[in-house]
Design an enzyme around this catalytic site. Structure first.
Site, PDB file in Angstrom:
ATOM      1  N   HIS A 192       0.943  -1.103   0.008  1.00 25.35           N
ATOM      2  CA  HIS A 192       0.078  -0.274   0.221  1.00 25.35           C
ATOM      3  C   HIS A 192       0.834   1.255   0.044  1.00 25.35           C
ATOM      4  CE1 HIS A 192       0.321  -0.903   4.346  1.00 25.35           C
ATOM      5  NE2 HIS A 192       0.868   0.355   4.344  1.00 25.35           N
ATOM      6  N   GLU A 434      -7.939 -11.020 -10.979  1.00 29.14           N
ATOM      7  CA  GLU A 434      -6.624 -10.856 -10.377  1.00 29.14           C
ATOM      8  C   GLU A 434      -6.158 -12.132  -9.653  1.00 29.14           C
ATOM      9  OE1 GLU A 434      -6.699  -7.586  -7.390  1.00 29.14           O
ATOM     10  OE2 GLU A 434      -8.805  -8.041  -6.979  1.00 29.14           O
ATOM     11  N   ASP A 458      -2.083  -8.490  -8.104  1.00 29.72           N
ATOM     12  CA  ASP A 458      -2.224  -9.606  -7.726  1.00 29.72           C
ATOM     13  C   ASP A 458      -2.260 -10.834  -8.366  1.00 29.72           C
ATOM     14  OD1 ASP A 458      -2.872  -9.412  -4.708  1.00 29.72           O
ATOM     15  OD2 ASP A 458      -4.660  -8.260  -5.156  1.00 29.72           O
ATOM     16  N   CYS A 505      -5.881  -2.096 -14.056  1.00 30.17           N
ATOM     17  CA  CYS A 505      -5.390  -1.178 -13.022  1.00 30.17           C
ATOM     18  C   CYS A 505      -4.214  -1.688 -12.193  1.00 30.17           C
ATOM     19  CB  CYS A 505      -6.671  -0.902 -12.360  1.00 30.17           C
ATOM     20  SG  CYS A 505      -7.587  -2.335 -11.378  1.00 30.17           S
TER      21      CYS A 505
HETATM   22  C1  PEP Z   1      -4.288  -5.529  -8.511  1.00 36.36           C
HETATM   23  O1  PEP Z   1      -4.281  -6.209  -7.670  1.00 36.36           O
HETATM   24  O2  PEP Z   1      -3.507  -5.107  -9.245  1.00 36.36           O
HETATM   25  C2  PEP Z   1      -4.998  -4.303  -7.817  1.00 36.36           C
HETATM   26  C3  PEP Z   1      -4.900  -3.028  -8.693  1.00 36.36           C
HETATM   27  O3  PEP Z   1      -5.353  -4.188  -6.628  1.00 36.36           O
HETATM   28  P1  PEP Z   1      -4.423  -4.011  -5.363  1.00 36.36           P
HETATM   29  O4  PEP Z   1      -2.996  -3.350  -5.732  1.00 36.36           O
HETATM   30  O5  PEP Z   1      -5.217  -2.923  -4.744  1.00 36.36           O
HETATM   31  O6  PEP Z   1      -4.619  -5.191  -4.705  1.00 36.36           O
HETATM   32 MG    MG Z   2      -5.475  -6.510  -6.181  1.00 39.01          MG
END
Ligand code: PEP
Ligand code: MG
Length: 581
Positions: A192, A434, A458, A505
């Site tokens: 994060h 993911e 992920d 994303c």
């Molecule tokens: C991902 O897993 O690529 C994603 C965008 O979600 P997060 O990074 O919040 O797990």
């Molecule tokens: Mg994710």
């Protein structure tokens, strides 16, 4: 001082030179329990700490009001009155004087007790005060121990922040104008902290390990958030080298900015939609100006993590509406709560798990606590009356989960209709891809969803069995692995066959080296940390989609991620493309 170099993971690009601010927070729970033979002496220590604390807060209020605004200063003013409140300070004195406890113990006990009281209150506003009490407790402990660097708000001048780790609430509070860069002991490429640093455009090196022990507050540092290098006490040669790198980056930035407000269209007419990822509604402000055509991922968990109690429906609604309004009719994909893994909610009593990334996280938790999901969906649907809102479920591993989540969404929509609460007639509902099982069944999902968004952060971890947080296996964590690329292709092909759209994303979307490949695979929408938007628009505008398709075909047939990278580099060199940020 002799120059030393440490290396971590470069997770947010940019080069900076500045002085270190070493952040060592004190938590009230960590204060020791100790008796004293000298209660009068301890009471005096506490009184002096209180006086210093008040003086400190007074200065901080003035400084904060002048730099960050009155609303931020109000919180600190509230802490000043708390410290003078008869329910807080006198009970601490009493614990020392009548029961013979040390000043630290008295702070610890009374703060934990008072925070607990706030946490149990019905009013959300009062529950939020619990974190203020804890914050005040850490301040008192800081003065009792005369330790520097325990508070992020102590950063008064431009500095490079050095810490073991940063909690989401730490990161959310960061003042972008003063924090030039971030260096941490732990953390992976997509933790994060990495995500937030990226969206704030703060260069960051994470996972630098014990190397950071050599850094003291005030030391000069040269940081490269792209390569992961951190130079402590850089000599004249290194200063020149980093100064040159900074100048080159500034130049590239200016060049890319020219693309910010153009559409990302390849030379042969393939149009890519370029959006940004956000974690807080404030990040939505200014997105249109840098060229974002929408929000492809709003990570709502930061709204939940930066507080000490569950945000109610209205609080959530206000946050979502504000993001929707800021984008003035452009798409805003709001992802339902993705908690678990490295993202904890302290007030949601989660049981410790051996493998949190494989455990009770995201949609699993929300389907286990359906009230929570239903409340969030109501808030999102209400916000849909104020913009082009879409809903996205994270971590879907099978059709059963998708159908259950979708049904709860339909119920929430039906309830709003019955209650005559305004919401948009049509709100697209999609899912993140993911988990490999979802990618492999993309053809089945594509019949039922409105869209997919590929979460490579992920997807890579689950496909390659590489923990995204673990710097020791960071070498294996690679979205250019042909197995990952094959899954991405399956998802895009399945959505195309069913007339649906696919976005991406995860961090791969913000990598200019991936752009030709993703164009070649026919991705529809890219969403990334906001500062990367102009860079990706520039990268796509230089491409020829037909050549990219041929490239994608070649690359999908390769053996290793190294082969893929080599091919992509050669392709970009062939079209005179630059990989510079
Ligand atoms: C991902 O897993 O690529 C994603 C965008 O979600 P997060 O990074 O919040 O797990
Ligand atoms: Mg994710």
């Amino acid at each position: 001082m002799k120059e030393t170099k440490i290396t971590g993971l470069g997770v947010s690009e940019g080069v900076r030179i500045g002085r270190a601010f070493v952040y060592r927070p004190i938590r009230v729970e960590d204060a020791e329990e100790r008796r004293t033979d000298d209660p009068a002496g301890e009471a005096l220590r506490l009184r002096e700490a209180k006086e210093r604390c008040l003086k400190d807060l007074e200065e901080l209020v003035a400084h904060t009001a002048a730099t960050l605004g009155e609303d931020k200063a109000v919180i600190l003013k509230g802490q000043m009155s708390m410290l003078n409140d008869p329910s807080l300070y006198p009970p601490m004195e009493q614990l020392i004087e009548s029961e013979g406890w040390s000043a630290e113990t008295a702070v610890r006990r009374i703060v934990i007790q008072t925070a607990g009281l706030f946490e149990s209150m019905a009013s959300e506003y009062m529950r939020e005060r619990a974190s203020d009490v804890r914050d005040l407790g850490s301040r008192l402990l800081l003065h009792l121990r005369a330790r520097e660097g325990a508070r992020l708000s102590d950063i008064r001048e431009e500095a490079i922040l050095v810490a073991d780790d940063l909690s989401p609430s730490d990161t959310v509070q960061l003042d972008k104008r003063r924090v030039l860069g971030i260096v941490t002991r732990i953390g992976g490429k997509t933790s994060h902290t990495a995500i937030l640093a990226g969206s704030l455009g703060i260069p960051a090196v994470l996972g630098a390990g014990s190397g950071i022990d050599a850094i003291h507050s005030g030391d000069t540092l040269a940081v490269d958030g792209g390569t992961g290098d951190v130079v402590v006490h850089p000599d004249a040669g290194t200063m020149r080298e980093y100064g040159d790198k900074m100048a080159r980056q500034e130049e590239a930035k200016r060049r890319q900015e020219a693309f910010a407000n153009r559409e990302a269209v390849t030379v042969d007419g393939f149009r890519a939609e370029i959006g940004a990822n956000i974690g807080t509604p404030q990040e939505a402000e200014g997105l249109i100006g840098i060229g974002a055509e929408g929000i492809g991922l709003y990570r709502t968990e930061f709204l939940f993590m930066s507080r000490s109690s569950m945000p109610d429906e209205d609080t959530q609604f206000r946050a979502y509406r504000s993001a929707a309004e800021a984008m003035q009719g452009r798409p805003v994909v709001i992802r339902t709560l993705d908690i678990g893994g490295d993202k904890e909610l302290p007030y949601l009593d989660a049981e410790p798990e051996a493998n949190p990334f494989l455990g009770y996280r995201a949609i699993r938790l929300c389907l286990g606590q359906q009230e929570l999901l239903a409340t969030q969906l109501r808030a999102i649907l209400r916000a849909s009356a104020y913009g082009n809102v879409k809903i996205m479920f994270p971590m879907i591993s099978g059709l059963q989960e998708w159908r259950q989540a979708k049904a709860i969404c339909e119920e929430a929509r039906e309830a709003l209709r019955r209650e005559n609460v305004p919401h948009a007639d049509k709100v697209e509902v999609g899912m993140m891809v993911e988990i490999p099982s979802a990618a492999l069944q993309a053809d089945r999902f594509a019949r039922e969803v409105d869209f997919f968004s590929i979460g490579t952060n992920d997807l890579v971890q689950y496909t390659l069995a590489v923990d995204r947080m673990n710097e020791r296996v960071a070498d294996l964590y690679d979205y250019f692995h042909p197995a990952v690329l094959r899954l991405i292709k399956q998802v895009i092909d399945a959505s195309n066959r069913h007339g649906k759209w696919t976005g991406m994303c995860g961090s791969m979307a913000g990598d200019p080296m991936a752009a030709p490949l993703l164009v070649g695979l026919g991705l529809h929408e890219w969403s990334m940390a906001a500062p990367s938007v102009p860079k990706i628009k520039e990268a796509i505008s230089r491409l020829n989609a037909e050549a990219c398709s041929a490239l994608a075909e070649r690359v999908l047939d390769m053996d290793t991620p190294q082969d893929v990278r080599r091919e992509l580099k050669a392709f970009l060199a062939g079209i005179g493309g630059s990989l510079q940020s």
